[in-house]
Design a protein around this motif. Structure first.
Motif, PDB file in Angstrom:
ATOM      1  N   PHE A  34      48.293  36.515  46.805  1.00 51.75           N
ATOM      2  CA  PHE A  34      47.380  35.403  46.584  1.00 51.75           C
ATOM      3  C   PHE A  34      47.148  34.669  47.896  1.00 51.75           C
ATOM      4  O   PHE A  34      47.982  34.722  48.809  1.00 51.75           O
ATOM      5  CB  PHE A  34      47.936  34.433  45.541  1.00 51.75           C
ATOM      6  N   ARG A  35      46.023  34.006  47.966  1.00 49.64           N
ATOM      7  CA  ARG A  35      45.691  33.158  49.118  1.00 49.64           C
ATOM      8  C   ARG A  35      45.877  31.707  48.744  1.00 49.64           C
ATOM      9  O   ARG A  35      45.716  31.327  47.575  1.00 49.64           O
ATOM     10  CB  ARG A  35      44.231  33.383  49.561  1.00 49.64           C
ATOM     11  N   GLN A  36      46.187  30.907  49.719  1.00 47.97           N
ATOM     12  CA  GLN A  36      46.306  29.475  49.475  1.00 47.97           C
ATOM     13  C   GLN A  36      44.929  28.830  49.597  1.00 47.97           C
ATOM     14  O   GLN A  36      44.152  29.154  50.504  1.00 47.97           O
ATOM     15  CB  GLN A  36      47.262  28.839  50.483  1.00 47.97           C
ATOM     16  N   ILE A  37      44.644  27.932  48.650  1.00 41.59           N
ATOM     17  CA  ILE A  37      43.343  27.260  48.643  1.00 41.59           C
ATOM     18  C   ILE A  37      43.548  25.759  48.474  1.00 41.59           C
ATOM     19  O   ILE A  37      44.613  25.301  48.034  1.00 41.59           O
ATOM     20  CB  ILE A  37      42.423  27.785  47.520  1.00 41.59           C
ATOM     21  N   HIS A  38      42.506  25.019  48.799  1.00 40.94           N
ATOM     22  CA  HIS A  38      42.473  23.587  48.553  1.00 40.94           C
ATOM     23  C   HIS A  38      42.048  23.398  47.102  1.00 40.94           C
ATOM     24  O   HIS A  38      40.939  23.768  46.718  1.00 40.94           O
ATOM     25  CB  HIS A  38      41.484  22.919  49.512  1.00 40.94           C
ATOM     26  N   THR A  39      42.890  22.817  46.261  1.00 38.93           N
ATOM     27  CA  THR A  39      42.615  22.756  44.832  1.00 38.93           C
ATOM     28  C   THR A  39      41.387  21.907  44.492  1.00 38.93           C
ATOM     29  O   THR A  39      40.775  22.102  43.441  1.00 38.93           O
ATOM     30  CB  THR A  39      43.844  22.199  44.084  1.00 38.93           C
ATOM     31  N   GLU A  40      41.011  20.978  45.353  1.00 37.47           N
ATOM     32  CA  GLU A  40      39.881  20.100  45.039  1.00 37.47           C
ATOM     33  C   GLU A  40      38.546  20.813  45.176  1.00 37.47           C
ATOM     34  O   GLU A  40      37.636  20.610  44.369  1.00 37.47           O
ATOM     35  CB  GLU A  40      39.906  18.870  45.948  1.00 37.47           C
ATOM     36  N   ASP A  41      38.408  21.664  46.208  1.00 36.96           N
ATOM     37  CA  ASP A  41      37.116  22.316  46.416  1.00 36.96           C
ATOM     38  C   ASP A  41      37.206  23.836  46.558  1.00 36.96           C
ATOM     39  O   ASP A  41      36.195  24.502  46.748  1.00 36.96           O
ATOM     40  CB  ASP A  41      36.426  21.739  47.668  1.00 36.96           C
ATOM     41  N   GLY A  42      38.414  24.400  46.462  1.00 40.64           N
ATOM     42  CA  GLY A  42      38.561  25.846  46.537  1.00 40.64           C
ATOM     43  C   GLY A  42      38.490  26.408  47.942  1.00 40.64           C
ATOM     44  O   GLY A  42      38.414  27.634  48.106  1.00 40.64           O
ATOM     45  N   GLY A  43      38.516  25.586  48.944  1.00 36.66           N
ATOM     46  CA  GLY A  43      38.446  26.077  50.315  1.00 36.66           C
ATOM     47  C   GLY A  43      39.737  26.770  50.737  1.00 36.66           C
ATOM     48  O   GLY A  43      40.829  26.380  50.313  1.00 36.66           O
ATOM     49  N   ARG A  44      39.617  27.805  51.569  1.00 37.65           N
ATOM     50  CA  ARG A  44      40.789  28.535  52.037  1.00 37.65           C
ATOM     51  C   ARG A  44      41.639  27.665  52.955  1.00 37.65           C
ATOM     52  O   ARG A  44      41.143  26.878  53.763  1.00 37.65           O
ATOM     53  CB  ARG A  44      40.349  29.774  52.830  1.00 37.65           C
TER      54      ARG A  44
END
Length: 343
Positions: free
Chosen positions: A34-44
């Protein structure tokens, strides 16, 4: 094997025989990453390599390695420095002994590699070593250097190839202290018999038939999310009662294992236990309704007849007693009457 990229090139040192080989990975991971993302906007979320002195991001080509000393100072070490290590194992897998395979503790097993023959000149000595390992039923213990450290390895035959398992050094394996129960436990023979029966029922399995169900479930979730569908719900876990009796748990496990394999569970003979005797007197068995009055009449008649016989005997005894008394008196009277004397 040719399409697999080698991770190390060198030679096997087998006495005075040198076998050029390439080291390739024997295993591969199929786990889902899995990749880590910013939960608010889905950014990598990405990690950038920044030089602390210049405060700027650097490329991979600008990155080397160094050893950090105790005082925090960094000592640069280059690949050139490592290539001139004063070790015979720097570019050689040096076989040091041949031992039975049961001498190797599975706890020491590490990563697995295939040793591929490098070029035509390696074919003959490679085959010689492979056949010698087969005939001896032994494994070769070797030392080699990989990724900045000397390692221990075990060479064995897999099919027509030679494989090498990296081994941990003996001092890297922890002793199992404090792991086993520290209380005395006695296991009965019947419990061992049931455990053996469970092992026999479960039987063997073809390892090729086993697969990663967790990965398949994760793939289902990903596919559902990608299609805009709700992910599948987890099944309700089986409700298992709290088992306090080890024997009962073993017996139930054997039954369930047989049922899962389509085998009819053998019915165990019922165990008959003798109940303790009651202190109260047992009640007389009930007579059938139609025979009750008849039985009562017979009983009454028997009692009456017995009473009559007793009365008759008593009367007869009384008569005999009276007659005996009368006879006794007459006899006594005759004895006491004086005889008349004649002159």
């Amino acid at each position: 094997m040719l399409h697999v990229r080698s991770i190390w090139n060198g030679a096997i040192s087998f006495g005075l025989v040198s076998i050029p080989i390439k080291l390739v990975n024997a295993t591969e991971s199929h786990s889902i990453s899995f990749r880590q993302i910013h939960t608010e906007d889905g950014g990598r979320i990405r990690y950038r390599k920044v030089c602390e002195l210049e405060d700027r991001e650097v490329t991979q080509g600008e990155i080397g390695k160094a050893y950090e000393d105790a005082d925090g100072s960094l000592i640069p070490i280059t690949d050139e420095d490592l290539s001139h290590l004063p070790l015979p194992t720097a570019k050689t897998i040096e076989i040091v002994a041949f031992v039975p395979n049961d001498r190797i503790d599975p706890l020491q097993m590490d990563a697995a590699y295939y040793l591929a023959a490098s070029g035509a000149p390696a074919a003959k000595p490679y085959t010689l070593l492979r056949e010698a390992l087969k005939r001896s039923n032994k494994v070769a213990i070797a030392k080699f250097a990989l990724r900045g450290r000397e390692r221990l390895g075990m060479l064995r035959v897999v099919g027509d190839a030679i494989a090498m398992h990296g081994l941990l050094w003996p001092d890297e394996v922890r002793a199992p202290e404090g792991v086993a129960p520290d209380t005395g436990v006695t296991v009965r023979d019947k419990e061992l018999d049931l455990a053996d029966a469970l092992m026999d029922t479960l039987g063997e399995v073809e390892l090729e038939d086993l697969h990663d169900e967790y990965r398949e479930a994760v793939e289902e979730v990903i596919a559902a999310k990608a299609a805009g569908e709700a992910p599948p719900e987890a099944p309700e876990p089986a409700k298992g009662g709290k088992v306090l009796d080890l024997m009962a748990a073993l017996e139930k496990s054997v039954r369930e294992a047989k049922e899962s394999r389509g085998e009819a569970a053998e019915e165990e003979p019922a165990e008959v236990k003798r109940l303790p005797a009651r202190k109260t007197a047992r009640a007389a068995p009930k007579q059938p309704a139609g025979k009750k009055s008849t039985a009562a009449k017979k009983t009454a008649a028997k009692k009456t007849a017995s009473a009559k016989k007793t009365t008759a005997k008593s009367a007869q005894g009384t008569k005999k007693s009276t007659a005996a008394k009368s006879t006794a008196k007459k006899t006594q009277a005759k004895k006491t009457t004086p005889r008349k004397r004649t002159a």
